[in-house]
Design an enzyme around this catalytic site. Sequence first.
Site, PDB file in Angstrom:
ATOM      1  N   ALA A   1       0.853  -1.080   0.142  1.00 54.83           N
ATOM      2  CA  ALA A   1       0.081   0.032   0.067  1.00 54.83           C
ATOM      3  C   ALA A   1       1.025   1.251  -0.063  1.00 54.83           C
ATOM      4  O   ALA A   1       2.030   1.314   0.449  1.00 54.83           O
ATOM      5  CB  ALA A   1      -1.087   0.048   1.209  1.00 54.83           C
TER       6      ALA A   1
ATOM      7  N   GLY B   1       0.523  -5.519   0.763  1.00 51.72           N
ATOM      8  CA  GLY B   1      -0.462  -5.606  -0.374  1.00 51.72           C
ATOM      9  C   GLY B   1      -0.028  -6.085  -1.519  1.00 51.72           C
ATOM     10  O   GLY B   1      -0.744  -6.863  -2.464  1.00 51.72           O
TER      11      GLY B   1
ATOM     12  N   GLU C   1       2.829  -5.290   7.612  1.00 52.89           N
ATOM     13  CA  GLU C   1       1.682  -4.628   8.205  1.00 52.89           C
ATOM     14  C   GLU C   1       1.733  -4.488   9.689  1.00 52.89           C
ATOM     15  O   GLU C   1       1.443  -3.337  10.301  1.00 52.89           O
ATOM     16  CB  GLU C   1       0.484  -5.094   7.752  1.00 52.89           C
ATOM     17  CG  GLU C   1       0.069  -4.712   6.393  1.00 52.89           C
ATOM     18  CD  GLU C   1       0.531  -6.134   5.570  1.00 52.89           C
ATOM     19  OE1 GLU C   1       0.115  -5.958   4.199  1.00 52.89           O
ATOM     20  OE2 GLU C   1       1.337  -6.634   5.988  1.00 52.89           O
TER      21      GLU C   1
END
Length: 720
Positions: A61, A100, A123
């Site tokens: 991301a 991602g 993450e």
Amino acid sequence: MAQLIRVAGSVGLITLQNPPVNALSLAVRVGITDTLKRAFNDPTVKCVVICGSNGMFCGGADIKEFGTKIGGPVLIPMINDIESSDKPVVAAIEGGAFGGGLELALGCHYRIAHSKAMLGLPEVTLGLLPAAGGSQRLPRLIGVSAALSLITTGSHVTAAKALQLGIVDQVTDQNTVEVAVKFALSIAGKPLDTRRISTLSCPPTPDLDALFEGAMQMVRQRARGAMAPVACVQAVRAAATLPYEQGMQREAELMATLFTSGQARALQYCFFAQRAVAKWSTLSGDRWDTSKPKAVQSAAVIGLGTMGRGIVVALVRTGLTVVAVETQEKQLADAKKEITGMLERGAARQGVAPPLANVTYSSSIQSVAGVDLVVEAVFEDMGIKEKIFKQLSAICKPGALLCSNTSTLDIGRLASQTRHPELVVGMHFFAPAHVMKLLEVVYGPRSSAETVATAMQLGKRMGKVSVAVGNCQGFVGNRMLSPFMDQAQFMVEEGASPELIDDTLVEFGYVMGPLRMSDLSGLDIGWRIRKGTGMLDGSSGGSPAPSRFRQGRRYSPLGDMLCEHGRLGQKAGKGWYLYDKPGGRVAKPDPWVRTFLEGYRARQGLVARCIDGQEVLERCVYTLINEGFKVLEDGIAAGPEDIDMIYVFGYSWPRHRGGPMFYASMVGLPKVLERLEHYRRANPDVPSLEPSRLLRKLVASGNPPIYQWRKVIKQVRSQL
């Protein structure tokens, strides 16, 4: 963006283009969605390969979009469309597939990776969890235990390890895209039912409840209050116990809680702050990052105690040739054995040959004459260090940098002993020097920008988070630590137990409390430093009631008195705590210390009072923060990010709280000010509790967010 081209006749090649890491920004998601639609609707396209430009698959991301209103295509439906396609989709992974990016690859039917690629779901390090199906697909693909290990730590794995785990289907040393295209052609038209990960069940795991119970216990202990690792375990448990759609719903619920949390904000702040500290400038406007660093190919380390040995290892691992100097023959022999062992163990973990030939040992300081840079790492004694710097100035070749691994001493004074003070800089390593990531680069009043640039660049080569700081007693980290430690001892005098102090700060998120840390470091280190600064006045353990006031301010002699009783800490088997043997690691409350404190209070006329954890936390942490504001006032640190990264990487400050200055901004500066004023009124003999001018100015300015502090800092500095 994402570009679709036709290759090999019937293969649609989709290339992600968003340098440097092809992050999944709005434009990239739009591009992927559009190109996938065209490829899936084109009857002449039989299979699809997704790759990244410039040798990088996808870094995940776009973190710059966090906290903003994100529009455009959502990642989860896009990945679901890939997985449900009747046309095979192959991910060609070069460079890295992170977050991602890996979740995108897991939606593909096959994954082919270059041998040098890395993969992971980091993450959790940003206070989040892999919420585009990563927590649900990965356990189904590689099993619960392996998925827990990767997701809860955010660690990366090599392509070879990913192949072993089953994350990728093939690893190649060839052109990954060409291999993927050829592979895609070979599977065109074949059934894909078993390749859709979301339709699979997690591989059977014996005693699943016990596995998750153990994982949760381990994660809670390691997380030290961080929410994200716990949520990651809960998400993986959903994958193992619920149908995919329900698991995805649970993943989304957990992510919603994390995404808006203060911890996520703190961890994302750390992500950007770590990069910001590399862009250093002095108050005069000199910048290291626009100054060309000197080339450093050889170095020397003088003094081979624990710190010196670690520094040698850190330098050798960068590929430098290093001369290791120790004048004491036995110490030299011991150091050679220890350094060799560290290099061999490190090389074994990497599967390479140890670089033993890159280090030579000498008992003569003359042997450093030809090196590009010298790091002095002898005992923290100004007289000894001054003598060495005077010698080095006469011995070293012109242009050689002279660096001191001092934790508190005046760099300007050391530089004054040399012919070229502009070549002198502090390089404050943290123990163990070959492991700890922080490096304080201390510029003296005459250090050149080129010299600072060289030290900062060398720190980067060693894998350190290098932070440039100004020259004062203790620099940034130890200057702030001093009043923090004072408060811990003051509260012990007033009635708190060592265990209450330490347990409160461990619960806050520290790895270890301040008194336990003192035992680990050695109580005699600070004792000797205080002797050198004249803080000891001869009235400590030998006096029935040693003075609690030194140099015009409150002083606690407790640490000095423990040393005089032979309680030097862990290495002696006793300090604030009792250990089963000298060097033992298990700290136990010591009845002797309790009796000693009772007698000390009686002699001082002190009546023990009840102190709770809230007071411990506020007095220790807010005093630390207050000194940080004074550091900013004095221009010793360029901004709050510098202080925060020093404390996160050097002083075990809990990362999920963002650093002491960020924590102050989250608590609210008015509250910090009010509590400091409260404790200052109760302790008027403790100057460190007097709120700083900068803190008062920031509160008067309306409590601005931390990214606006620099404007106020400049105003305060201009009035100094």
